[in-house]
Design a protein around this motif. Structure first.
Motif, PDB file in Angstrom:
ATOM      1  N   GLU A  28       7.004  -8.589  -7.743  1.00  0.00           N
ATOM      2  CA  GLU A  28       7.797  -8.740  -8.967  1.00  0.00           C
ATOM      3  C   GLU A  28       7.811  -7.475  -9.818  1.00  0.00           C
ATOM      4  N   TYR A  29       8.081  -6.360  -9.177  1.00  0.00           N
ATOM      5  CA  TYR A  29       8.042  -5.070  -9.880  1.00  0.00           C
ATOM      6  C   TYR A  29       9.404  -4.626 -10.394  1.00  0.00           C
ATOM      7  N   ALA A  30      10.446  -5.295  -9.995  1.00  0.00           N
ATOM      8  CA  ALA A  30      11.798  -4.970 -10.449  1.00  0.00           C
ATOM      9  C   ALA A  30      12.429  -6.240 -11.018  1.00  0.00           C
ATOM     10  N   LYS A  31      13.415  -6.039 -11.870  1.00  0.00           N
ATOM     11  CA  LYS A  31      14.078  -7.178 -12.502  1.00  0.00           C
ATOM     12  C   LYS A  31      15.585  -6.957 -12.424  1.00  0.00           C
ATOM     13  N   LYS A  32      16.287  -7.974 -11.966  1.00  0.00           N
ATOM     14  CA  LYS A  32      17.744  -7.908 -11.870  1.00  0.00           C
ATOM     15  C   LYS A  32      18.301  -9.268 -12.263  1.00  0.00           C
ATOM     16  N   ASN A  33      19.284  -9.239 -13.129  1.00  0.00           N
ATOM     17  CA  ASN A  33      19.928 -10.474 -13.578  1.00  0.00           C
ATOM     18  C   ASN A  33      18.904 -11.506 -14.052  1.00  0.00           C
ATOM     19  N   GLY A  34      17.875 -11.028 -14.732  1.00  0.00           N
ATOM     20  CA  GLY A  34      16.884 -11.920 -15.313  1.00  0.00           C
ATOM     21  C   GLY A  34      15.849 -12.465 -14.354  1.00  0.00           C
ATOM     22  N   GLN A  35      15.868 -12.005 -13.104  1.00  0.00           N
ATOM     23  CA  GLN A  35      14.902 -12.486 -12.117  1.00  0.00           C
ATOM     24  C   GLN A  35      14.079 -11.322 -11.584  1.00  0.00           C
ATOM     25  N   TYR A  36      12.776 -11.567 -11.387  1.00  0.00           N
ATOM     26  CA  TYR A  36      11.902 -10.549 -10.807  1.00  0.00           C
ATOM     27  C   TYR A  36      12.080 -10.504  -9.298  1.00  0.00           C
ATOM     28  N   ILE A  37      11.971  -9.281  -8.766  1.00  0.00           N
ATOM     29  CA  ILE A  37      12.155  -9.041  -7.331  1.00  0.00           C
ATOM     30  C   ILE A  37      10.912  -8.350  -6.796  1.00  0.00           C
ATOM     31  N   SER A  38      10.467  -8.791  -5.625  1.00  0.00           N
ATOM     32  CA  SER A  38       9.369  -8.141  -4.915  1.00  0.00           C
ATOM     33  C   SER A  38       9.947  -7.369  -3.738  1.00  0.00           C
ATOM     34  N   SER A  39       9.231  -6.345  -3.297  1.00  0.00           N
ATOM     35  CA  SER A  39       9.664  -5.564  -2.128  1.00  0.00           C
ATOM     36  C   SER A  39       8.493  -5.298  -1.193  1.00  0.00           C
ATOM     37  N   MET A  40       8.776  -5.426   0.090  1.00  0.00           N
ATOM     38  CA  MET A  40       7.828  -5.030   1.132  1.00  0.00           C
ATOM     39  C   MET A  40       8.074  -3.558   1.425  1.00  0.00           C
ATOM     40  N   TRP A  41       7.015  -2.763   1.432  1.00  0.00           N
ATOM     41  CA  TRP A  41       7.127  -1.354   1.801  1.00  0.00           C
ATOM     42  C   TRP A  41       6.565  -1.169   3.190  1.00  0.00           C
ATOM     43  N   LEU A  42       7.274  -0.368   3.978  1.00  0.00           N
ATOM     44  CA  LEU A  42       6.923  -0.141   5.377  1.00  0.00           C
ATOM     45  C   LEU A  42       6.906   1.350   5.667  1.00  0.00           C
ATOM     46  N   GLU A  43       6.167   1.734   6.718  1.00  0.00           N
ATOM     47  CA  GLU A  43       6.145   3.133   7.139  1.00  0.00           C
ATOM     48  C   GLU A  43       6.231   3.215   8.653  1.00  0.00           C
ATOM     49  N   LYS A  44       6.793   4.330   9.101  1.00  0.00           N
ATOM     50  CA  LYS A  44       6.926   4.629  10.523  1.00  0.00           C
ATOM     51  C   LYS A  44       6.458   6.065  10.724  1.00  0.00           C
ATOM     52  N   ALA A  45       5.581   6.256  11.697  1.00  0.00           N
ATOM     53  CA  ALA A  45       5.122   7.598  12.022  1.00  0.00           C
ATOM     54  C   ALA A  45       6.085   8.208  13.033  1.00  0.00           C
ATOM     55  N   LEU A  46       6.424   9.470  12.825  1.00  0.00           N
ATOM     56  CA  LEU A  46       7.180  10.222  13.824  1.00  0.00           C
ATOM     57  C   LEU A  46       6.222  11.249  14.426  1.00  0.00           C
ATOM     58  N   ASP A  47       6.532  11.725  15.608  1.00  0.00           N
ATOM     59  CA  ASP A  47       5.607  12.565  16.358  1.00  0.00           C
ATOM     60  C   ASP A  47       5.724  14.036  16.002  1.00  0.00           C
ATOM     61  N   ILE A  48       5.052  14.437  14.918  1.00  0.00           N
ATOM     62  CA  ILE A  48       4.907  15.868  14.654  1.00  0.00           C
ATOM     63  C   ILE A  48       3.453  16.126  14.311  1.00  0.00           C
ATOM     64  N   GLU A  49       3.017  17.300  14.560  1.00  0.00           N
ATOM     65  CA  GLU A  49       1.634  17.690  14.266  1.00  0.00           C
ATOM     66  C   GLU A  49       1.616  18.483  12.979  1.00  0.00           C
ATOM     67  N   PHE A  50       0.590  18.283  12.183  1.00  0.00           N
ATOM     68  CA  PHE A  50       0.393  19.058  10.959  1.00  0.00           C
ATOM     69  C   PHE A  50      -0.711  20.061  11.234  1.00  0.00           C
ATOM     70  N   SER A  51      -0.440  21.292  10.883  1.00  0.00           N
ATOM     71  CA  SER A  51      -1.442  22.336  11.054  1.00  0.00           C
ATOM     72  C   SER A  51      -1.795  22.913   9.698  1.00  0.00           C
ATOM     73  N   SER A  52      -3.086  23.070   9.426  1.00  0.00           N
ATOM     74  CA  SER A  52      -3.507  23.611   8.156  1.00  0.00           C
ATOM     75  C   SER A  52      -3.657  25.121   8.198  1.00  0.00           C
ATOM     76  N   THR A  53      -3.264  25.748   9.308  1.00  0.00           N
ATOM     77  CA  THR A  53      -3.365  27.207   9.407  1.00  0.00           C
ATOM     78  C   THR A  53      -2.122  27.890   8.947  1.00  0.00           C
TER      79      THR A  53
END
Length: 170
Positions: A145-170
């Protein structure tokens, strides 16, 4: 049916699809329709050689849906993260078009250095959640219930997808 990268000439029909969801559902949180001018500025972020892409499905000159990747937040910490959005015209739902559009989008993003794809789905929306699960999105959590539209609270599911890249700290 043609699946292709979006063109400026698609902005009107993309706006119509957005406005359908604004006017008839809680999938978009705006209460007023979007303008063509607003969507022109929004559309300018997309480029075929970037992390921000848009693919459309068109049949007989009618745009049936689109999928896009956009910046998650405008700060360097999130430069390898995008937010994915997908919308289908009402008559195109339930026919596998969402899977085709997401396949094109994620294939294109595979060469752009994207590490994570995020997506928020306003609840309830079983069809959208099922689509995201088919593409290996993992449920992260629900904003209750973090958003409100037309007087009603709305909840949202948050999702994530990993893509194949490598992170290098160098």
């Amino acid at each position: 049916m043609e699946i292709r990268f979006g063109k400026r000439s698609d902005i009107g029909q993309v706006t119509d699809i957005f406005n359908y969801y604004i006017e008839h559902t809680n999938a978009r949180f705006e209460e007023m329709p979007l303008s063509y001018e607003d969507r022109q500025a929004w559309f300018s972020q997309f480029a075929g050689d970037s992390k921000y892409q848009i693919f459309v499905a068109v049949e007989n000159g009618i745009l049936l849906g689109f999928a896009c990747s956009q910046p998650y937040r405008a700060t360097p910490a999130f430069e390898d993260t995008v937010e994915a959005t997908i919308y289908l015209a009402p008559e195109a739902r339930g026919k596998g078009l969402g899977s085709i559009l997401y396949s094109m989008l994620f294939e294109a993003l595979g060469n752009q250095g994207v590490h994570r794809v995020l997506s928020g789905v306003a609840l309830p929306n079983d069809a959208s959640l099922a689509l995201h699960r088919c593409f290996d999105f993992r449920e992260v959590g629900v904003f209750q219930e973090y958003a409100k539209k037309n007087g009603q609270y709305i909840s949202s599911m948050w999702l994530e997808k990993a893509l194949d890249i490598e992170f290098s700290s160098t």
